[in-house]
Motif scaffolding. Structure first.
Motif, mmCIF file in Angstrom:
data_model
loop_
_atom_site.group_PDB
_atom_site.id
_atom_site.type_symbol
_atom_site.label_atom_id
_atom_site.label_comp_id
_atom_site.label_asym_id
_atom_site.label_seq_id
_atom_site.Cartn_x
_atom_site.Cartn_y
_atom_site.Cartn_z
ATOM 1 N N VAL A 223 0.890 -1.005 -0.081
ATOM 2 C CA VAL A 223 0.018 0.147 -0.052
ATOM 3 C C VAL A 223 1.045 1.183 0.117
ATOM 4 C CG1 VAL A 223 -1.528 1.333 1.178
ATOM 5 C CG2 VAL A 223 -1.743 -1.360 1.347
ATOM 6 N N PRO A 224 0.773 2.280 -0.870
ATOM 7 C CA PRO A 224 1.641 3.467 -1.094
ATOM 8 C C PRO A 224 0.781 4.328 0.081
ATOM 9 C CG PRO A 224 -0.023 3.424 -2.637
ATOM 10 C CD PRO A 224 -0.222 2.096 -2.040
ATOM 11 N N PHE A 225 1.876 5.226 0.557
ATOM 12 C CA PHE A 225 1.575 6.202 1.734
ATOM 13 C C PHE A 225 1.251 7.718 1.091
ATOM 14 C CE2 PHE A 225 6.189 5.725 1.889
ATOM 15 C CZ PHE A 225 6.437 7.088 1.955
ATOM 16 N N ILE A 226 1.854 7.733 -0.151
ATOM 17 C CA ILE A 226 1.592 8.955 -1.096
ATOM 18 C C ILE A 226 1.254 8.809 -2.389
ATOM 19 C CG2 ILE A 226 3.378 10.400 0.561
ATOM 20 C CD1 ILE A 226 5.340 9.960 -1.569
ATOM 21 N N ALA A 227 0.495 9.808 -2.869
ATOM 22 C CA ALA A 227 -0.048 9.650 -4.138
ATOM 23 C C ALA A 227 0.951 10.038 -5.173
ATOM 24 C CB ALA A 227 -1.557 10.473 -4.187
ATOM 25 N N GLN B 55 -5.102 10.757 2.424
ATOM 26 C CA GLN B 55 -4.838 9.544 2.151
ATOM 27 C C GLN B 55 -6.100 8.414 1.643
ATOM 28 O OE1 GLN B 55 -1.754 8.022 3.911
ATOM 29 N NE2 GLN B 55 -1.475 10.083 3.109
ATOM 30 N N SER B 56 -7.102 9.196 1.106
ATOM 31 C CA SER B 56 -8.263 8.334 0.641
ATOM 32 C C SER B 56 -7.877 8.117 -0.833
ATOM 33 C CB SER B 56 -9.468 9.406 0.519
ATOM 34 O OG SER B 56 -9.462 10.276 -0.415
ATOM 35 N N PRO C 186 -8.199 -3.589 -2.341
ATOM 36 C CA PRO C 186 -8.715 -4.817 -1.657
ATOM 37 C C PRO C 186 -7.690 -5.005 -0.302
ATOM 38 C CG PRO C 186 -7.240 -5.221 -3.415
ATOM 39 C CD PRO C 186 -7.281 -3.983 -3.550
ATOM 40 N N ASP C 187 -6.607 -4.394 -0.239
ATOM 41 C CA ASP C 187 -6.001 -4.760 1.083
ATOM 42 C C ASP C 187 -6.154 -3.233 2.166
ATOM 43 O OD1 ASP C 187 -4.563 -2.762 -0.485
ATOM 44 O OD2 ASP C 187 -2.581 -3.970 -0.405
ATOM 45 N N VAL C 188 -7.189 -2.511 2.094
ATOM 46 C CA VAL C 188 -7.418 -1.281 2.613
ATOM 47 C C VAL C 188 -8.799 -1.753 3.033
ATOM 48 C CG1 VAL C 188 -7.427 1.218 2.932
ATOM 49 C CG2 VAL C 188 -5.575 0.185 1.773
ATOM 50 N N LEU C 189 -8.995 -1.326 4.617
ATOM 51 C CA LEU C 189 -10.466 -1.325 4.950
ATOM 52 C C LEU C 189 -10.343 0.105 5.676
ATOM 53 C CD1 LEU C 189 -10.537 -4.275 7.134
ATOM 54 C CD2 LEU C 189 -11.561 -4.131 4.948
ATOM 55 N N TYR C 190 -11.605 0.746 5.356
ATOM 56 C CA TYR C 190 -11.915 2.185 5.878
ATOM 57 C C TYR C 190 -13.227 2.392 6.428
ATOM 58 C CZ TYR C 190 -14.582 3.534 1.806
ATOM 59 O OH TYR C 190 -15.445 3.707 0.650
ATOM 60 N N VAL D 57 -3.033 2.152 11.283
ATOM 61 C CA VAL D 57 -4.324 2.646 11.396
ATOM 62 C C VAL D 57 -4.074 4.329 11.052
ATOM 63 C CG1 VAL D 57 -6.178 3.095 12.883
ATOM 64 C CG2 VAL D 57 -4.756 0.903 12.969
ATOM 65 N N LYS D 58 -4.843 4.769 10.494
ATOM 66 C CA LYS D 58 -4.688 6.341 10.044
ATOM 67 C C LYS D 58 -5.984 6.822 10.396
ATOM 68 C CE LYS D 58 -1.225 5.628 6.268
ATOM 69 N NZ LYS D 58 -0.617 6.047 5.184
ATOM 70 N N LEU D 59 -5.860 8.100 11.247
ATOM 71 C CA LEU D 59 -7.035 9.008 11.353
ATOM 72 C C LEU D 59 -7.041 10.187 10.469
ATOM 73 C CD1 LEU D 59 -9.592 9.473 13.139
ATOM 74 C CD2 LEU D 59 -7.989 10.435 14.853
#
Length: 502
Positions: free
Chosen positions: A437-441, A456-457, A463-467, A500-502
């Protein structure tokens, strides 16, 4: 295959009452860099010396003393592993100390290469364990002893400051404080390297670690004035570069070789074992007998853990001292390196660094080192994003907090309603190490300062990200204090990280 229980709570602490901010000092009118440099040359004399430690090791030190000898000046010290350039008694730094306000107010400014780095003798040890026979607390103590005995025209008072790694040396220097050390300011300090910088609460930050140690970690053959060059990746596509050297063993095989000892240690110690625990400075922050002003940035992706934990630990272990926490809307070191009015696409309404320099750091040292002004700095000076205001507090976290829990629910909902009986379930996702999963676009070879404010959306549909989303807020809320994500997880692999990101 990984699972996450979707009805476990995420705990927040919401601030219900905020006190007003104290009045501002007269603002400092900045000069041009050329004017600042001319002022330093005209008003200071530079001397380079070797300061002996108790074991005989000599540390290279530059001393800038005001030419005006009509009054005595306090000493302000900065210890660093990054080279106290420029070297040579005729080559001066453009500015001195935490800011040019203090440079023009005149202090005796001292810069020192730490043991084993650049022009200092000895062996360098990353995050020197405090239990060693030689450590940074002792080296600081011995340096102060020498300065008091050998520098003319001082007033007997010493301060210390530093940002990032030098922030660690500042925090270490206040342990068993020298009697003359009366004020210190650890800024973006490293506290525990398993939680700061390279392991964010256990999750390994590969690009940040590689980019740092590929340059900083290279050994020297002896004292040198030359800094190691930065690693040249040959591309700006960090995602592709680090994907190509995964697993991590390929970094050493393809680029680093066997010469960078701390990289080898980092790879050999993936868990929080004795190697990392020995480098945790927090248990040793005792007998601190000076005023402490710890500074951090809300958007510091390198050392956010450090300032919060150092303040908390000093407060617990050293009751009765002046201990203040400052947190502003900055990236790493942004209070000295930027105006603090913008980070990425987020604007903060004013040049927050000017407020910090005018009303916090300069008055702190002026009061404790020169006896000028009043000791009006509060327990906590915190910038509230959203409203873009500085707030002051008598305690941190504030006492008047209401803890709130949110629960992961079905259909990607985040709800304050707890699950009922027999309503517990799981959400399942598949994670592929070959497609991380990348952390920057955008393309970037490392970790840009704006990373912590970026949206971060862009990864939500992977498929490997839950939000999970809450309902629209009906009124403004202020979040203060710690945020804890309480997860129960299961994986069919030998190991996994949940970020986990808020």
């Amino acid at each position: 295959m990984n699972t996450i229980n979707k009805y476990l709570p995420v705990s927040f602490a919401f601030l219900l009452l905020i006190t007003s901010c104290s009045s501002e000092r007269e603002p400092y009118i900045p000069f041009t860099p050329a004017e600042d440099s001319a002022f330093v040359y005209k008003n200071y004399t530079k001397k380079e010396v070797y300061v002996p430690m108790r074991d005989g090791t000599k540390l290279f030190t530059a001393i800038y003393t005001p030419k005006d000898s009509s009054e005595q000046y306090p000493i302000v010290m900065y210890r660093t592993p990054y080279a106290i350039q420029p070297y040579g008694e005729n080559n001066y730094k453009i500015d001195l100390g935490p800011n040019m306000r203090m440079t023009r107010d005149k202090y005796i400014f001292v810069y020192q290469d730490v043991r084993g780095k650049h022009m200092s003798e000895g062996q360098f040890v990353d995050m020197t364990p405090h239990k060693r026979r030689t450590n940074e607390s002792l080296d600081t103590f011995d340096t102060i002893e020498w300065l008091l005995a050998n520098v003319d025209n001082h007033n007997g008072k010493v301060g210390q400051w530093g940002i990032s790694y030098p922030g660690f040396y500042t925090a270490a220097g206040m342990i068993n404080s020298h009697p003359a050390l009366v004020a210190v300011s650890p800024q973006a300090p490293i506290a525990d390297w398993f939680f700061d910088d390279f392991h964010h609460h256990g999750a390994f930050f590969y690009p940040h670690a590689f980019n740092f140690f590929s340059s900083f970690g290279r050994p020297r053959s002896g004292p040198t004035m030359v800094k190691n060059p930065k690693f040249k990746h040959g591309t700006n596509d960090g995602y592709a570069f680090f994907k190509a050297i995964t697993p991590i063993s390929l970094a050493k095989e393809n680029y680093l070789g066997d010469s960078i000892s701390f990289w080898n240690d980092l790879v050999a110690h993936p868990n929080y074992d004795d190697f990392w625990q020995d480098r945790n400075i927090l248990p040793h922050l005792k007998n601190v007998n000076c005023a402490v002003l710890t500074v951090g940035g809300w958007f510091d992706a390198e050392d956010l853990y450090g300032p919060l934990k150092i303040y908390e630990t000093v407060e617990k272990n050293n009751p009765g001292i002046n201990n203040t926490l400052v947190m502003g809307p900055w990236g790493h070191g942004g209070w000295r390196r930027t105006d603090g009015d913008v980070l990425g696409n987020v604007h903060f309404g004013s040049k927050t660094s000017n407020f910090y320099n005018d009303n916090i750091i300069e008055p702190f040292f002026a009061y404790h080192l020169k006896g000028r002004g009043e000791n009006k700095i509060p327990e906590a000076y915190m910038f509230q994003t959203g409203t873009n205001e500085w707030k002051t507090f008598d305690t941190w976290p504030p006492k008047n907090l209401k803890k709130v829990k949110f629960y992961f629910k079905e259909k990607k909902r985040l709800s304050q309603t707890p699950p009922g009986d027999n309503q517990f379930g799981v959400d399942i996702f598949e994670s592929d190490p070959s497609n991380p999963v990348p952390f920057i676009a955008d393309d970037h070879i490392g970790m840009p300062k704006s990373y912590m404010t970026d949206d971060q959306s862009f990864v939500n549909n992977r498929p490997d990200v839950l939000y999970y989303l809450s309902s629209p807020l009906e009124e403004d809320l202020t979040i203060a204090g710690s945020v804890l994500a309480n997860l129960v997880v299961k994986t069919d692999q030998t190991a996994a990280d949940w970020v986990v990101k808020l």
